[in-house]
Design a protein around this motif. Structure first.
Motif: not given
Length: 404
Positions: A249-261, A351-355
């Motif tokens: 969910d954290g990655v989905r919320a950042r779909s404009h800047v992140l992709r994830a495997v 998501g914040s940690a990834l940011d």
């Protein structure tokens, strides 16, 4: 030519580093054999290498998952490592007597190898595939230190030489640590001779999935978004279902800047959705994938952490138990990642940690610094050279027969 017997537990993360060392020794025309559980070694060691079978113990994944701190560590030793020592000792003894090694290479937490070696008068080297033991007790209390000392003394009375006084987790000859002080920090005192050789990845097989079977086209799309790998320890994916879902969910919320495997071997995330920025797989060719990755989210298992840092990739770590809190503390102290709380983390926190990790260059710089130290340490060739030297030294000063 020398003969080396590797004594390992049924844990892939403990086998992979030394399998690279074994391959290096075999390439130098030494004889190599293994003592362990054949089913656990299949696909992790060279197919033509002799394996002397040892009995197993209850699986480590069968232990209670809700324990933390001292209780978790005591359970780990009481319910897994100590029973494993008793179970493996007869097989290790038979392997030593049949194979006649010049030197044993013994996993640090597979103390049957160390105790049988001291009982039979055969030299051994410790393989520290996770640096947690080197850093001292994760709970760092005198009571726990005394408890583990008493447990090891009890094992020694049954399996080893009762007159010995050193900690069997650290060979008096040498402990090979598959890390560097840039990650572990200064070593704890009174551990005997220690050599930091860095991760041994070069020849270790990556048995998770064949790289040719992976959808590299999705990974290699150049769309300006950072690529994240979310990979929890295989044994933790079921208990980590909530955490894995929060990562998604954290990655989905950042779909404009992140992709994830996202690695989901047990299918806890349910049927895949049509997400442009998510690729959910049961397994991945992790070493090859890390070369293309900008950040990693994991439980701070030693193997995943060192593989990520080998490639200079910063981390978000969410330790659960065992050595994971120690390894996570090493990552944050080195400045190569941030820690989130496994049990209380939501999508916003992940998501914040990834940011932070992706947005502040200092984390990637620290990861590259650790990567440089890893590569300079030498890995499998350096470890093999130390083993060769010790084996030759012992051959020139032979022991006075086996003492059973």
């Amino acid at each position: 030519m020398s003969r080396f017997l590797f004594v390992v537990p049924p844990l892939a993360g403990h086998v992979n580093p030394v399998s690279a060392v074994a391959a290096e020794l075999a390439g130098r025309e030494h004889e190599v054999a293994w003592a362990g559980q054949p089913a656990a070694l299949e696909g992790l060691v060279a197919a033509d290498t002799p394996v002397f079978p040892c009995a197993g113990a209850p699986g480590i994944d069968d232990m209670p998952r809700d324990l933390r701190g001292t209780a978790a560590l005591k359970c780990q030793w009481d319910d897994f490592f100590a029973p494993l020592a008793y179970a493996m000792a007869p097989g290790v003894t038979a392997a030593v007597l049949e194979f006649g090694p010049d030197l044993l290479v013994v996993d640090q937490q597979t103390v049957a190898g160390a105790l049988v070696a001291e009982r039979l008068g055969v030299p051994y080297v410790t393989s520290s595939t996770t640096s947690a033991e080197l850093s001292g007790s994760p709970v760092d209390t005198p009571q726990f230190d005394q408890w583990i000392a008493d447990l090891l003394d009890g094992l020694r009375l049954r399996l080893g030489d009762p007159s010995a006084r050193y900690d069997p987790r650290f060979s008096p000859r040498l402990t090979l640590v598959f890390s560097t002080t840039e990650l572990t920090g200064p070593q704890a005192p009174d551990r005997g001779p220690v050599c930091f050789v860095g991760p041994a990845l070069g020849q270790a097989p990556d048995a998770r999935i064949e790289a040719a079977d992976f959808p590299w086209g999705w990974v290699d799309r150049d769309d300006g978004r950072a690529l994240v790998l979310v990979s929890l320890d295989t044994g933790d994916t079921t208990v980590g279902a909530h955490f894995l879902a929060q990562c998604v969910d954290g990655v989905r919320a950042r779909s404009h800047v992140l992709r994830a495997v996202v690695v989901d071997p047990d299918g806890v995330l349910g049927p895949p959705r049509d997400d442009d920025n998510l690729l959910i797989c049961p397994a991945v060719p992790q070493l090859a994938l890390l070369a293309r990755t900008d950040a990693v989210v994991c439980h701070a298992g030693h193997s995943t952490v060192t593989e990520a840092l080998w490639h200079g990739v910063p981390l978000v770590v969410a330790p659960v138990r065992g050595d994971q809190p120690v390894v996570a503390a090493q990552v944050t102290a080195a400045g190569a990642g941030v820690r989130v709380r496994f049990g209380r983390t939501d999508a916003k926190a992940v998501g914040s940690a990834l940011d932070v990790v992706l947005g502040q260059p200092r984390f990637a710089a620290a990861a590259r610094r650790v990567s440089h130290s890893f590569r300079e340490a030498g890995g499998a060739p350096t470890a093999a050279a130390h083993l060769e030297e010790l084996a030759i030294a012992d051959q020139e000063n032979p022991r006075q027969g086996l003492q059973i």
